[in-house]
Design a protein around this motif. Structure first.
Motif, PDB file in Angstrom:
ATOM      1  N   GLY A 193      -1.368 -16.816   4.265  1.00 36.03           N
ATOM      2  CA  GLY A 193      -1.973 -16.527   2.972  1.00 36.03           C
ATOM      3  C   GLY A 193      -1.935 -15.056   2.607  1.00 36.03           C
ATOM      4  N   GLN A 194      -1.971 -14.186   3.614  1.00 28.12           N
ATOM      5  CA  GLN A 194      -1.973 -12.750   3.340  1.00 28.12           C
ATOM      6  C   GLN A 194      -0.709 -12.310   2.616  1.00 28.12           C
ATOM      7  N   VAL A 195       0.411 -12.997   2.891  1.00 26.33           N
ATOM      8  CA  VAL A 195       1.657 -12.667   2.202  1.00 26.33           C
ATOM      9  C   VAL A 195       1.492 -12.829   0.695  1.00 26.33           C
ATOM     10  N   TRP A 196       0.864 -13.920   0.294  1.00 28.51           N
ATOM     11  CA  TRP A 196       0.752 -14.206  -1.135  1.00 28.51           C
ATOM     12  C   TRP A 196      -0.306 -13.352  -1.808  1.00 28.51           C
ATOM     13  N   GLU A 197      -1.326 -12.952  -1.085  1.00 29.23           N
ATOM     14  CA  GLU A 197      -2.277 -11.983  -1.640  1.00 29.23           C
ATOM     15  C   GLU A 197      -1.574 -10.659  -1.914  1.00 29.23           C
ATOM     16  N   ALA A 198      -0.739 -10.224  -0.967  1.00 33.81           N
ATOM     17  CA  ALA A 198      -0.001  -8.978  -1.152  1.00 33.81           C
ATOM     18  C   ALA A 198       1.017  -9.110  -2.278  1.00 33.81           C
ATOM     19  N   GLY A 209       0.817  -1.213   0.000  1.00 33.94           N
ATOM     20  CA  GLY A 209       0.000   0.000   0.000  1.00 33.94           C
ATOM     21  C   GLY A 209       0.846   1.257   0.000  1.00 33.94           C
ATOM     22  N   LEU A 210       1.905   1.247   0.795  1.00 30.81           N
ATOM     23  CA  LEU A 210       2.819   2.395   0.818  1.00 30.81           C
ATOM     24  C   LEU A 210       3.462   2.612  -0.544  1.00 30.81           C
ATOM     25  N   ALA A 211       3.900   1.522  -1.167  1.00 31.72           N
ATOM     26  CA  ALA A 211       4.583   1.629  -2.461  1.00 31.72           C
ATOM     27  C   ALA A 211       3.650   2.182  -3.536  1.00 31.72           C
ATOM     28  N   LEU A 212       2.410   1.711  -3.542  1.00 27.27           N
ATOM     29  CA  LEU A 212       1.454   2.213  -4.532  1.00 27.27           C
ATOM     30  C   LEU A 212       1.163   3.695  -4.295  1.00 27.27           C
ATOM     31  N   ALA A 213       0.986   4.075  -3.034  1.00 28.14           N
ATOM     32  CA  ALA A 213       0.723   5.485  -2.716  1.00 28.14           C
ATOM     33  C   ALA A 213       1.888   6.378  -3.136  1.00 28.14           C
ATOM     34  N   LEU A 265       0.760 -10.983  -4.956  1.00 29.12           N
ATOM     35  CA  LEU A 265       0.011 -10.892  -6.209  1.00 29.12           C
ATOM     36  C   LEU A 265      -0.341  -9.444  -6.534  1.00 29.12           C
ATOM     37  N   PHE A 266      -0.800  -8.727  -5.515  1.00 23.45           N
ATOM     38  CA  PHE A 266      -1.169  -7.314  -5.689  1.00 23.45           C
ATOM     39  C   PHE A 266       0.029  -6.498  -6.166  1.00 23.45           C
ATOM     40  N   ALA A 267       1.181  -6.684  -5.514  1.00 23.94           N
ATOM     41  CA  ALA A 267       2.372  -5.911  -5.852  1.00 23.94           C
ATOM     42  C   ALA A 267       2.859  -6.216  -7.261  1.00 23.94           C
ATOM     43  N   ALA A 268       2.795  -7.482  -7.653  1.00 22.48           N
ATOM     44  CA  ALA A 268       3.225  -7.854  -8.999  1.00 22.48           C
ATOM     45  C   ALA A 268       2.260  -7.307 -10.049  1.00 22.48           C
ATOM     46  N   HIS A 269       0.977  -7.389  -9.760  1.00 25.40           N
ATOM     47  CA  HIS A 269      -0.029  -6.879 -10.704  1.00 25.40           C
ATOM     48  C   HIS A 269       0.182  -5.396 -10.975  1.00 25.40           C
ATOM     49  N   HIS A 270       0.499  -4.639  -9.925  1.00 25.90           N
ATOM     50  CA  HIS A 270       0.691  -3.195 -10.079  1.00 25.90           C
ATOM     51  C   HIS A 270       2.144  -2.832 -10.409  1.00 25.90           C
ATOM     52  N   ARG A 271       2.977  -3.844 -10.605  1.00 23.46           N
ATOM     53  CA  ARG A 271       4.385  -3.646 -10.970  1.00 23.46           C
ATOM     54  C   ARG A 271       5.044  -2.578 -10.072  1.00 23.46           C
ATOM     55  N   THR A 319       6.425 -27.171   4.279  1.00 22.67           N
ATOM     56  CA  THR A 319       7.486 -27.111   3.283  1.00 22.67           C
ATOM     57  C   THR A 319       7.395 -25.793   2.509  1.00 22.67           C
ATOM     58  N   LEU A 320       8.469 -25.024   2.549  1.00 24.47           N
ATOM     59  CA  LEU A 320       8.514 -23.740   1.850  1.00 24.47           C
ATOM     60  C   LEU A 320       9.324 -23.811   0.561  1.00 24.47           C
ATOM     61  N   ALA A 321      10.274 -24.705   0.507  1.00 27.62           N
ATOM     62  CA  ALA A 321      11.136 -24.819  -0.666  1.00 27.62           C
ATOM     63  C   ALA A 321      10.333 -25.324  -1.879  1.00 27.62           C
ATOM     64  N   PRO A 322      10.713 -24.843  -3.074  1.00 22.58           N
ATOM     65  CA  PRO A 322      11.782 -23.895  -3.387  1.00 22.58           C
ATOM     66  C   PRO A 322      11.288 -22.454  -3.253  1.00 22.58           C
ATOM     67  N   VAL A 323      11.898 -21.720  -2.334  1.00 22.22           N
ATOM     68  CA  VAL A 323      11.415 -20.381  -1.993  1.00 22.22           C
ATOM     69  C   VAL A 323      11.537 -19.419  -3.163  1.00 22.22           C
ATOM     70  N   VAL A 324      12.708 -19.354  -3.779  1.00 18.85           N
ATOM     71  CA  VAL A 324      12.923 -18.371  -4.843  1.00 18.85           C
ATOM     72  C   VAL A 324      11.984 -18.627  -6.025  1.00 18.85           C
ATOM     73  N   ASP A 325      11.736 -19.886  -6.340  1.00 21.41           N
ATOM     74  CA  ASP A 325      10.848 -20.204  -7.462  1.00 21.41           C
ATOM     75  C   ASP A 325       9.416 -19.759  -7.194  1.00 21.41           C
ATOM     76  N   LYS A 326       8.996 -19.852  -5.948  1.00 17.27           N
ATOM     77  CA  LYS A 326       7.638 -19.420  -5.612  1.00 17.27           C
ATOM     78  C   LYS A 326       7.470 -17.917  -5.861  1.00 17.27           C
ATOM     79  N   TRP A 327       8.447 -17.129  -5.401  1.00 13.00           N
ATOM     80  CA  TRP A 327       8.346 -15.683  -5.614  1.00 13.00           C
ATOM     81  C   TRP A 327       8.402 -15.334  -7.097  1.00 13.00           C
ATOM     82  N   ARG A 328       9.249 -16.018  -7.840  1.00 12.08           N
ATOM     83  CA  ARG A 328       9.325 -15.754  -9.282  1.00 12.08           C
ATOM     84  C   ARG A 328       8.008 -16.088  -9.961  1.00 12.08           C
ATOM     85  N   ALA A 329       7.380 -17.183  -9.532  1.00 10.75           N
ATOM     86  CA  ALA A 329       6.099 -17.569 -10.109  1.00 10.75           C
ATOM     87  C   ALA A 329       5.010 -16.535  -9.841  1.00 10.75           C
ATOM     88  N   PHE A 330       5.167 -15.779  -8.771  1.00  7.67           N
ATOM     89  CA  PHE A 330       4.210 -14.723  -8.436  1.00  7.67           C
ATOM     90  C   PHE A 330       4.551 -13.402  -9.116  1.00  7.67           C
TER      91      PHE A 330
END
Length: 279
Positions: A148-153, A122-126, A155-161, A185-196
């Protein structure tokens, strides 16, 4: 005390000072969130000293118990008064063991885990709508990725670039219920963020050169970015802390405190590099 941006030895010394201050804060009561400062010392040193523009950029520490590393690193750049460190965790102090809205030097910190990225997005968009050149940095823990809130955020941040948003994620594989990989299980962490849709990099979280260079490279990407630092909650003090020490919440005897002080002093004097440890 701000270091030269390219000086790895100065950054390593700063990381040892962060550890030293964290030890002194935990020593007040003899227990506390020391492991978080030990694991993220190099990440914080590089973030605060080479990337963050204190008083200009926005800084969010998502897990409130990571406030200890913010206090220790904030001294380096004038965000925290070093004299206040002696009040850590005491009644009436602004330097509470778990950060609050009174925590000095932060735009926001959160009690419930997983909320910091939503605030930061929200700060970044503002800021972008205001045509501001301010950047938003978020210090996160890997355990928060179970929210889950982390991944919603994300998605939002990626959508708004939101290219003015950077996450520094402490991948220490530790949470209150045990190693993160035993809980979820969190791995592979970096791949998850890239996928988002995030620009992502994974580094040895105790190698200041890799952290600095990766942060600089990510900063130029138009997408939101995340730097994932693989770390260890006993890093730097593994010689004095027992192997079975709970990295999430550590108890310190007066003898261990004294030993830790010596190790930190030696580490700063020699600019010793903390070796990485595989899990």
């Amino acid at each position: 005390m701000r270091t030269r941006q390219g000086d790895d030895e100065d950054l390593r010394r700063a990381a040892w000072r962060i550890r030293q201050r964290a030890v002194e804060m935990v020593a007040i009561e003899g227990f506390g969130y020391l492991g978080q400062a030990l694991s993220s010392a190099e990440l914080a040193a590089v973030l605060y000293l080479t990337a963050l523009r204190p008083g200009h950029d926005r800084l969010v520490v998502s897990p409130g118990h990571y406030s200890i590393v913010h206090f220790a690193a904030g001294v380096e750049v004038g965000l925290v008064d070093p004299a206040e460190l002696a009040t850590y965790g005491k009644d009436g102090s602004r330097l509470e063991a778990i950060g609050t809205e009174q925590t000095p030097g932060l735009t926001a910190t959160c009690g419930s885990l997983g909320q910091g990225l939503s605030v930061a997005a929200g700060l970044a968009l503002a800021l972008r709508l205001a045509d501001s050149d301010r950047h938003v940095y978020v210090l996160m823990s890997d355990g928060e990725m179970e929210e889950g809130q982390v991944w919603e955020a994300a998605l939002f941040a990626a959508h708004h670039r939101l290219g003015n948003l950077t996450v520094v994620l402490d991948r220490n594989n530790s949470q209150v219920d045990g190693p993160t990989e035993f809980v979820t299980t969190l791995a592979p962490v970096v791949d998850k963020w890239r996928a988002f849709g995030w620009a992502s990099a994974e580094v040895d979280g105790h190698d200041v050169a890799s952290i600095r260079d990766s942060l600089a490279a990510l900063r130029g990407d138009p997408r939101p970015s995340v730097l994932i630092g693989s770390t260890w909650t006993l890093s730097g003090l593994d010689r004095v802390l027992p192997d079975e020490a709970d990295g999430h919440f550590i108890k310190l005897s007066p003898d261990i405190v004294e030993q830790a002080r010596k190790v930190c002093a030696e580490g700063e004097a020699t600019a010793a590099r903390v070796p990485a440890r595989s899990w």
